[in-house]
Design a protein around this motif. Structure first.
Motif, PDB file in Angstrom:
ATOM      1  N   ASP A   1      87.103  65.520   3.459  1.00 24.85           N
ATOM      2  CA  ASP A   1      86.945  66.981   3.506  1.00 24.85           C
ATOM      3  C   ASP A   1      87.690  67.560   4.703  1.00 24.85           C
ATOM      4  O   ASP A   1      88.268  68.651   4.622  1.00 24.85           O
ATOM      5  N   PHE A   2      87.683  66.829   5.822  1.00 27.79           N
ATOM      6  CA  PHE A   2      88.410  67.302   6.995  1.00 27.79           C
ATOM      7  C   PHE A   2      89.916  67.270   6.741  1.00 27.79           C
ATOM      8  O   PHE A   2      90.640  68.192   7.136  1.00 27.79           O
ATOM      9  N   ALA A   3      90.387  66.225   6.079  1.00 27.91           N
ATOM     10  CA  ALA A   3      91.815  66.155   5.738  1.00 27.91           C
ATOM     11  C   ALA A   3      92.205  67.328   4.844  1.00 27.91           C
ATOM     12  O   ALA A   3      93.267  67.947   5.025  1.00 27.91           O
ATOM     13  N   ASP A   4      91.339  67.659   3.882  1.00 27.54           N
ATOM     14  CA  ASP A   4      91.598  68.823   3.011  1.00 27.54           C
ATOM     15  C   ASP A   4      91.597  70.118   3.814  1.00 27.54           C
ATOM     16  O   ASP A   4      92.439  70.998   3.605  1.00 27.54           O
ATOM     17  N   ALA A   5      90.635  70.240   4.731  1.00 25.43           N
ATOM     18  CA  ALA A   5      90.531  71.456   5.535  1.00 25.43           C
ATOM     19  C   ALA A   5      91.773  71.645   6.410  1.00 25.43           C
ATOM     20  O   ALA A   5      92.240  72.778   6.602  1.00 25.43           O
TER      21      ALA A   5
END
Length: 662
Positions: A90-94
């Motif tokens: 999710d952090f990579a997506d963010a």
């Protein structure tokens, strides 16, 4: 290439990334919690942004705060280091949504390998050998217990989203399964926010061998040889080395190919590690893939001459891999030891405090120290208690092992309990010296690692400590508050009709020694019951060149309150000055059990009023991301618990009112 990057981590890995970025002309932004305001990574970075309170869940784990800091400072990319958000899809997506490059694999690859269960299913389809076990989604305790019976004990319960030994329990019998499952799930939920587990056959005498892989966005992928990480305690690595002892070229190629195939199966980009459980006969099984840079990556760098952080930065900026598989060369042997603030004699309990004295060995082409702290810094209860990684390299394993022994002998730490002496014993065990490696090595070598009888304190150590006491007295007499013409400023032992002699009482563990000291013209005559030895310091305190009789030796003595830490002959001793004018207080009437460190009470395991045997689990304390079970110190009665589950406790506070009955 990037002009500025933000490092979404702390400690030694943040310092490590800053080092490479600076060499490449890339500016760095550090983030820090309130507890890390003066941390080394903050001091080294070009800029730093505070992102919240000490608790990681309120600072280092808050993606929005980190991305806001990146946008505020104009950072083009975020390097997550390892731990925290490094394997958070999710952090990579963010990051992508915010227009900031995530220096790591695509979110899809993290998701594919982030769940141990899903990863094993994927690897099974790809034909990678798997350890027998249950990797499904059915998590009902009775069903999992049945699966364990089907697999056959011993089994290993593992957090599906876990790593670093957290959320992992070995179970040898069905009667122990339920309690181990609850503890494992609780620790997994606390560490990873997910209590999903898998069950695997526990391979007896396994080796833990991992392959370093690297992919780029153009579809290329290589393996940078292997690391042996078999030496572990509580499923956490203690020593790592590369290459793996006894590895044949054929087996290396087979494991490397399997690792590359695993990475290609998920479209992997960047640095990753494919971990295998290996039998002594050479068979190997896929265990998991860590979609990040590993703590032990320096040993790979030492045997390849490469900078893996530089590779990460180049690949993340769109460049191809710097080298193809056939261009990679393995040279020499490297070993890494993790220096921790922990007490091996107390079950490796973490230690907190100020590093009042910290002297690592000198860096060279053969010795490397990666650290996030310096002398004067604090080890807090909020984060992992690692002090440093000590890495050595030489032409072969025998020479590298000699380098490690010397480097550990030169490592000096005062202010917190630490594992340096334990590591010194570990690298000299017959098993490690002869490369008879498996994950139970520490348990197998208990007699060598935890000797029942403490070694006698050498006479040199008592004398060095006594000289330190004398020097402290002399320094105190020379303080500015003393009248400049006062005769009491001169402690030269002058007497009108005799000599000056005093007794210096010292203690080390249960051993007490009284050293007599008589000041003479040429120095000090020190006595330990036999003929006195003429001692003379020939250089300044703390590092001393000391003449003891006809011998000269180099030593360091660090005074801390009433304690004297003596480093000599490649070992260390903690001595205490004994005050003869004060009696020693007795024990409390009740045998209170104290908190060994700050933490949170997770569970009470006994009932008030219960009679328990020695070793009975009484409560569970969570500290530094791990659970620590507090046991009854003797047969006795639980009179009261001073805290309830969920409450925070301070270091040394009373946890249990316990009355011993034997």
């Amino acid at each position: 290439m990037f002009n500025k990057i933000l490092i979404a981590n702390r400690g030694e890995i943040a310092c490590r990334v800053i080092q490479t970025a600076r060499r490449m002309g890339i500016r760095t932004v550090a983030v820090y919690s309130e507890a890390d305001a003066n941390a080394r990574h903050v001091r080294l970075a070009d800029e730093a942004v505070c992102i919240g309170p000490a608790a990681a869940r309120e600072s280092y784990l808050v993606a929005d705060k980190i991305l806001a800091a990146a946008l505020q400072t104009g950072a083009q990319a975020v390097h997550p280091g390892y731990g925290f958000l490094s394997e958070n899809a999710d952090f990579a997506d963010a990051c992508a949504q915010a227009g900031v490059v995530f220096i790591g694999p695509p979110a899809a690859a993290i998701r594919a390998m982030g769940s141990k269960s899903a990863a094993k299913t994927l690897m099974e389809k790809a034909g990678v050998p798997l350890t027998p076990g249950y990797h499904g989604d059915h998590q009902e305790p009775g069903f999992l217990a049945a699966q364990a019976e089907k697999i056959g004990y011993p089994v290993l319960i593992k957090a599906s989203a876990g790593g670093g030994g957290k959320g992992m329990r070995r179970v040898d019998a069905a009667a122990d399964f339920a309690a181990a499952l609850v503890s494992c799930q609780r620790e997994a939920l606390s560490a990873f926010g997910n209590d999903h587990v898998l069950i695997e056959k526990y391979v007896l005498q396994p080796r833990h061998i991992e392959i370093q892989v690297f992919g780029d966005s153009l579809g290329h992928c290589v393996y940078l040889f292997e690391r042996d990480c078999s030496v572990q305690r509580r499923h956490q690595k203690v020593l790592e080395e590369a290459p793996a002892p006894g590895m044949t070229p054929e087996r290396r190629a087979a494991m490397g190919t399997a690792a590359v195939n695993a990475a290609l199966a998920v479209g992997y980009v960047g640095a990753g590690t494919v971990e295998f459980i290996a039998h002594q006969d050479g068979a190997f099984y896929f265990m998991e893939m860590n979609t990040r840079l590993q703590v032990e990556h320096p040993v790979t760098e030492m045997i390849t001459g490469l900078d893996l952080v530089e590779w990460q930065l180049r690949v993340a900026s769109g460049e191809p891999l710097p080298l193809a598989q056939e261009q990679l060369v393995l040279s020499g042997h490297a070993i890494e030891a993790r220096i921790y603030a922990e007490d091996p004699d107390k079950g490796f309990l973490p230690s907190t405090g100020r590093l009042s004295h910290l002297q690592p060995p000198s860096a060279s082409a053969h010795v490397r120290v990666d650290t996030g702290v310096e002398q004067g810094d604090n080890i807090t209860p909020h984060y992992d208690p690692m002090i440093a990684k000590l890495i050595v390299w030489d032409a072969d394993r025998t020479q590298a092992l000699a380098r490690m022994r010397q480097a550990l002998a030169d490592y000096q730490v005062v202010g917190v309990a630490n594992n340096v002496a334990f590591l010194q014993r570990l690298v000299t065990t017959p098993s490690f010296a002869q490369a008879k490696l498996d994950t139970a090595l520490i348990e197998r070598e208990q007699e060598h690692l935890f000797p029942a009888l403490a070694e006698a304190v050498p006479a040199d150590v008592w004398m060095l400590a006594a000289l330190s006491v004398l020097q402290s007295q002399k320094d105190a007499a020379a303080l500015p508050a003393m009248e400049p013409d006062s005769p009491w400023r001169v402690l030269d032992g002058w007497r009108l009709n005799g000599t000056s002699q005093q007794t210096i009482p010292l203690r080390c563990g249960d051993t007490e020694q009284r050293v007599t000291a008589e000041v003479v013209v040429d120095g000090v005559l020190l006595g330990l019951g036999g003929d006195p030895v003429l001692a003379r310091r020939t250089s300044a305190f703390q590092v001393q060149q000391v003449q003891l009789g006809d011998r000269r030796l180099t030593a360091t003595v660090v005074a801390q309150d009433a304690h004297l830490h003596v480093f000599c002959h490649g070992q260390s001793w903690a001595l205490t000055k004994v005050e003869l004018l004060h009696g020693e207080g007795g024990d409390d009437a009740h045998g209170g059990i104290h908190a060994p460190m700050p933490g949170k009470v997770i569970a009470l395991l006994a009932t008030v009023g219960a009679s328990v045997e020695k070793g009975t689990p009484l409560l569970v304390l969570e500290a530094m991301k791990m659970e620590h079970t507090i046991h009854a110190p003797a047969k006795g009665i639980v009179k009261a618990f001073y805290f309830s589950a969920g409450e925070q406790v301070g270091d040394g506070v009373d946890l249990v009112d316990f009355e011993a009955t034997e």
